[in-house]
Scaffold this active site. Structure first.
Site: not given
Ligand code: AGP
Length: 606
Positions: A2, A28, A75, A102, A482, A485, A501
């Site tokens: 947060c 955040r 958050w 936290g 990664k 993209e 194969h």
């Protein structure tokens, strides 16, 4: 993760100063917001669910009167986004207000104790207990600062706190333990915040608060004390040269690079998942006849890796499935003896939600792992776990991959323990490696210089292939995703054994093949695969254990990673260099790694 801010002004309206700081901390967390100020000896609080601008329109946070106050943008980790769970939280008599970033790990027993002694708690958060603990200390006759010092000594976990109290309306008491907190020394007053961007437009004179410290902030003074013994610590401010935008990236050029480097913290947060939720989920998994791990993209790769771990550690057969294929492939087999464990950092990916809804309609138990509390996935889940990585701004998932995989491994361990199929020694080895994981990831990040060299040497390549065996098939697939993209290169990935194969027909002189080659049970076989590629002229780039010799001797480029990583945890450490490779290749190609073309952070269409 947060954003908290606190301001003590010499004059003016503190509500707008706090609001201004919060707007610079929105990266955040942005699911709920609130402020508390003291005016005429009274605590004034405004808070609600929603983005900062929405709540401002509704409540005019910036109009809150007074010279001192605290603010928070959330958050969610404990308790879904709602007005009750939004910060600030207060004590019984609304004389103490707290904002927190936290996780307080022992909040449940402390909550019970407070309720036993008559405290009324209004929210589902871990944070609210702090306001009541301070209230109890004040009632025992201690002054504000001493009350906070005694209260925080009872807390386990990570916390950055800012607290105000009507009994001493000129002070803000801020506390730091394993969550970031910085002080800003300004001309118009003093500031405290989770991050420098919050007050950088007001002052660039900064003091970093260290773990285990308390700061007593007034409009014209800042005093730092040691929590343990209350002794004062003298620390001079330093000058920050960054602009606000650069500060939001804490000096990194892109959010993606910042988030890659945040992984020691986000992995540690994920490794602190409450055993209560893990046991609840493991209980459901134990009772199930069929278990599916369902997700998309990077989250699917975490599921694939976890499927190997469920099989090897918990002796459980689980089926990882790409969400968009789930209903077509298994729809008809779902019933009330089925568990669907859905993994989604956004919690809003349409393909994943559609698979979940279909399964739920057929009576399946839904388990969810997500980074977004309050998201659709949490509402559809019978049990869910928040991975607590904080918002991920870069479209390419990095810290959310390692965090969700860290949660999945803990679930595997909880299931293995419940099924009594794992030895005490193995459990201890895994738990000690889990606690060491943040360090192992930090060591992996130290290879960045080496990776930049490799990116420079291979920048003109038109394709790449990533190969891995066992659990690191998932790592190879994630490395490929990664690079694909972000650099827009048609990269390929395969289980190394499968490469002969078909894929091997593509290999020609100097074709780059990346091997994920830890010294685990697949080691001897992967040496064979390296030989096959070398025989066709491939350039071998290998991720190896730092003690390795054989693969090193066969490779053109090697990236050495910490030893002794149990196989089940290796994707978390071995994926980091691949994230960095993709990032540096993209930057060298002039692409913006934060907002790659044609992609969205959350794919909410099917
Ligand atoms: C990964 O970098 C991509 N952003 C994408 O593949 C992503 O992992 C996928 O869309 C799933 O997203 P989710 O975890 O939010 O469900």
């Amino acid at each position: 993760m947060c954003g908290i801010s606190a301001v003590a002004l010499k004059e003016g309206t503190v509500g707008s100063a706090i609001y201004d700081c919060l707007t610079k901390l929105e990266y955040r967390g942005y699911d709920s917001v609130g402020e508390a100020t003291i005016s005429n000896g009274e605590l004034m609080i405004k808070k609600d669910k929603g983005k900062i601008a929405e709540v401002e329109n509704e409540l005019q946070l910036s109009q809150l009167p007074g010279l001192i106050g605290i603010g928070h943008t959330r958050w969610a980790t404990h308790g879904a986004p709602s007005k009750e769970n939004a910060h600030p939280h207060t004590d019984c008599k609304s004389t103490v207000a707290v904002v927190h970033n936290g996780i307080i790990e022992n909040f449940l027993p402390l909550r019970e104790e407070l309720e036993m002694t008559g405290h009324i708690l209004r929210s589902k958060t871990d944070t609210e207990i702090v306001a009541h603990l301070v209230e109890a200390e004040l009632r025992s006759g201690k002054n504000f600062v001493e009350s906070v010092r005694s209260a925080v000594k009872r807390l386990d976990g990570a916390y950055a706190l800012a607290i105000i109290c009507t009994a001493e309306p000129d002070k803000i008491v801020c506390v730091r333990k394993e969550s970031p907190l910085v002080l800003g020394i300004g001309k118009d007053g003093n500031y405290c915040a989770s991050d420098i961007p919050a007050f950088l437009s007001k002052t660039n004179r900064v003091i970093l608060l260290e773990d285990g410290e308390i700061a007593v902030v007034t409009s014209n003074s800042v005093k730092i004390l040691n929590i343990e013994d209350g002794i004062e610590i003298i620390r001079e401010p330093f000058i920050v040269e960054w602009n606000v935008e650069r500060a939001a990236k804490t000096g990194y050029a892109h959010f993606m690079l910042k988030e890659i480097h945040e992984q020691p913290l986000s992995v540690r947060n994920a490794a602190r998942t409450h055993s209560m939720f893990l046991d609840l989920m493991a209980g459901e998994i134990m009772r199930a006849k069929k278990i599916f791990l369902v997700a998309c993209g990077t989250s699917y790769h975490a599921c694939l890796g976890a499927a190997y771990a469920f099989s090897t550690l918990a002796k459980l057969s689980v089926t990882p499935v790409v969400a968009s294929e789930f209903t077509d492939m298994y729809g008809g087999l779902i019933d009330n003896a089925t568990v669907v464990l859905a993994v989604s950092q956004s919690g809003e990916t349409a393909d994943t939600l559609s698979a979940v809804r279909g399964a739920k309609d057929r009576g399946a138990i839904i388990l969810g792992i997500t980074n977004a509390m309050g998201s659709s996935l949490t509402r559809l889940s019978n049990v869910y776990i928040g991975q607590n990585s904080g918002p991920e701004m870069g479209v390419a998932a990095t810290k959310t991959f390692t965090a969700q995989y860290t949660v999945l491994v803990q679930l595997v361990i909880a299931s293995a323990r419940k099924r009594q199929v794992i030895t005490k020694q193995e459990l201890e080895r895994l738990e000690s490696a889990l606690s060491q994981l943040p360090n192992s990831v930090s060591l992996s990040l130290l290879q960045e210089g080496r990776i930049i060299q490799i990116a420079e040497r291979f920048i003109d390549k038109s394709s790449f292939c990533f190969l891995g065996r066992g659990i690191n098939v998932a790592t190879a697939l994630e490395g490929r995703l990664k690079l694909l993209e972000l650099s827009y290169l048609p990269a390929i990935a395969y289980p190394a054994g499968e490469s002969k194969h078909g894929f091997i027909s593509v290999v020609e002189q100097d074709y780059p093949v990346v091997f994920v080659a830890p010294r685990d049970e697949t080691y001897t076989k992967i040496i064979g695969n390296i030989m096959e590629m070398k025989a066709r002229g491939a350039r071998i780039i290998s991720l190896v254990d730092e003690q390795d010799k054989d693969v090193v001797n066969l490779s053109d480029e090697t990236i050495k990673l910490p030893s002794g990583i149990p196989s089940a945890l290796s994707p978390i450490v071995y994926v980091v260099p691949l994230q960095l490779l993709a990032y540096h290749m993209a930057v060298k190609k002039g692409n913006n790694p934060d907002f790659p073309r044609n992609l969205a952070k959350s794919v909410t269409v099917q």
